[in-house]
Design a protein around this motif. Structure first.
Motif, PDB file in Angstrom:
ATOM      1  N   ARG A  57       0.689  -1.093  -0.070  1.00 47.46           N
ATOM      2  CA  ARG A  57       0.221  -0.130  -0.466  1.00 47.46           C
ATOM      3  C   ARG A  57       0.314   1.276   0.108  1.00 47.46           C
ATOM      4  NH1 ARG A  57      -3.319  -3.621   3.389  1.00 47.46           N
ATOM      5  NH2 ARG A  57      -1.730  -2.328   5.087  1.00 47.46           N
ATOM      6  N   ILE A  58       2.133   1.149   0.127  1.00 49.23           N
ATOM      7  CA  ILE A  58       3.093   2.123   0.477  1.00 49.23           C
ATOM      8  C   ILE A  58       4.443   2.028  -0.985  1.00 49.23           C
ATOM      9  CG2 ILE A  58       4.536   3.020   1.477  1.00 49.23           C
ATOM     10  CD1 ILE A  58       2.076   3.695   2.438  1.00 49.23           C
ATOM     11  N   GLN A  59       4.298   3.088  -1.740  1.00 51.11           N
ATOM     12  CA  GLN A  59       5.272   2.527  -2.834  1.00 51.11           C
ATOM     13  C   GLN A  59       6.530   3.211  -2.071  1.00 51.11           C
ATOM     14  OE1 GLN A  59       4.941   4.460  -6.398  1.00 51.11           O
ATOM     15  NE2 GLN A  59       6.461   3.457  -7.506  1.00 51.11           N
ATOM     16  N   LEU A  60       7.788   1.961  -2.420  1.00 58.02           N
ATOM     17  CA  LEU A  60       9.112   2.966  -1.926  1.00 58.02           C
ATOM     18  C   LEU A  60      10.345   3.781  -3.482  1.00 58.02           C
ATOM     19  CD1 LEU A  60      11.203   3.303  -0.363  1.00 58.02           C
ATOM     20  CD2 LEU A  60      12.366   1.337  -1.098  1.00 58.02           C
ATOM     21  N   VAL A  61       9.702   5.078  -3.348  1.00 59.32           N
ATOM     22  CA  VAL A  61      10.758   5.895  -4.710  1.00 59.32           C
ATOM     23  C   VAL A  61      12.144   5.464  -4.653  1.00 59.32           C
ATOM     24  CG1 VAL A  61      10.077   7.838  -5.591  1.00 59.32           C
ATOM     25  CG2 VAL A  61       8.675   7.055  -4.497  1.00 59.32           C
ATOM     26  N   PRO A  62      12.703   5.009  -5.913  1.00 61.96           N
ATOM     27  CA  PRO A  62      14.211   5.018  -5.661  1.00 61.96           C
ATOM     28  C   PRO A  62      14.317   6.595  -5.970  1.00 61.96           C
ATOM     29  CG  PRO A  62      13.380   4.462  -7.707  1.00 61.96           C
ATOM     30  CD  PRO A  62      12.398   4.296  -6.863  1.00 61.96           C
ATOM     31  N   SER A  63      15.911   6.360  -5.590  1.00 57.87           N
ATOM     32  CA  SER A  63      17.133   7.409  -6.092  1.00 57.87           C
ATOM     33  C   SER A  63      17.069   7.679  -7.271  1.00 57.87           C
ATOM     34  CB  SER A  63      18.049   7.760  -4.954  1.00 57.87           C
ATOM     35  OG  SER A  63      17.560   7.500  -3.136  1.00 57.87           O
ATOM     36  N   LEU A  64      17.052   9.184  -8.109  1.00 61.26           N
ATOM     37  CA  LEU A  64      17.234   9.044  -8.884  1.00 61.26           C
ATOM     38  C   LEU A  64      19.145   9.015  -9.116  1.00 61.26           C
ATOM     39  CD1 LEU A  64      15.040  12.302  -9.636  1.00 61.26           C
ATOM     40  CD2 LEU A  64      14.672   9.795 -10.301  1.00 61.26           C
TER      41      LEU A  64
END
Length: 64
Positions: A57-64
């Motif tokens: 339910r929570i997405q881990l957003v990767p570093s750019l």
């Protein structure tokens, strides 16, 4: 922002936007490092965040 509420507010922000961004993650880590300990309430908040991530339910957003 009172220091005892920083982690809980960051977790609440992640739950609200349904994403754990690198910025939120870095702020949580910085606060934990600064405090040198984790309160029971902060532990429960982080545990909830991890449970929500495990459930998808929570997405881990990767570093750019």
């Amino acid at each position: 922002m009172k220091s005892e509420r920083v982690i809980r507010k960051l977790v609440a922000k992640a739950l609200y936007i349904k994403k754990l961004t690198p910025d939120i993650e870095n702020q949580i880590n910085s606060e934990l490092t600064r405090l040198g300990y984790i309160s029971d309430v902060d532990y429960e908040a982080l545990e909830l965040l991890m449970d929500e991530m495990d459930a998808g339910r929570i997405q881990l957003v990767p570093s750019l």
